[in-house]
Design an enzyme around this catalytic site. Sequence first.
Site, PDB file in Angstrom:
ATOM      1  N   TYR A 151     -27.744  35.002 -24.210  1.00 45.49           N
ATOM      2  CA  TYR A 151     -26.319  35.257 -24.013  1.00 45.49           C
ATOM      3  C   TYR A 151     -25.452  34.303 -24.839  1.00 45.49           C
ATOM      4  O   TYR A 151     -24.405  34.697 -25.349  1.00 45.49           O
ATOM      5  CB  TYR A 151     -25.992  35.149 -22.520  1.00 45.49           C
ATOM      6  N   GLY A 178     -32.815  39.707 -22.093  1.00 41.52           N
ATOM      7  CA  GLY A 178     -32.004  38.566 -22.489  1.00 41.52           C
ATOM      8  C   GLY A 178     -31.828  37.578 -21.350  1.00 41.52           C
ATOM      9  O   GLY A 178     -31.910  37.946 -20.175  1.00 41.52           O
ATOM     10  N   CYS A 179     -31.578  36.310 -21.711  1.00 42.12           N
ATOM     11  CA  CYS A 179     -31.273  35.278 -20.724  1.00 42.12           C
ATOM     12  C   CYS A 179     -30.125  34.440 -21.264  1.00 42.12           C
ATOM     13  O   CYS A 179     -29.282  34.942 -21.999  1.00 42.12           O
ATOM     14  CB  CYS A 179     -32.512  34.445 -20.391  1.00 42.12           C
ATOM     15  N   GLN A 180     -30.074  33.158 -20.943  1.00 42.59           N
ATOM     16  CA  GLN A 180     -28.972  32.322 -21.393  1.00 42.59           C
ATOM     17  C   GLN A 180     -29.162  31.858 -22.839  1.00 42.59           C
ATOM     18  O   GLN A 180     -28.272  31.959 -23.656  1.00 42.59           O
ATOM     19  CB  GLN A 180     -28.802  31.119 -20.456  1.00 42.59           C
TER      20      GLN A 180
END
Length: 129
Positions: A112, A83-85
């Site tokens: 996120y 996962g990232c932003q």
Amino acid sequence: MDSQSSATEVVTIDVHAAKDLINSGYRYLDVRTVEEFKKGHPDVENILNIPYLFITPEGRVKNPEFLEQVQSACSKEDHLIVGCQSGVRSLAATSVLVSAGFKDVKDIGGGYLAWVQNGLAATKPKEEL
């Protein structure tokens, strides 16, 4: 989306599916910067932060040791959720890991931001609460 032209097959799942997999033993690999990670991240047990990109005065620069760092922290047999932003970096990072031979890596669509928007538990620094 049946693009067989891509060399690597990246599976993108939504945050609810990701949460279920994490609860069943998958490890969450957060590929955001350390600064972003410290501002808040999914509140899950088995979480690891290895940045895929660094933010520099010149812009975003790929972490040249990303693959090495993941390989030293994880086995290619590990079940990983990346996962990232917002979902862009995690897609690229997942592709790199799949190409390197990681067997079970899934990308979180929306990152996120989607995690928080869907009301899933997140950890934030105390001073921001």
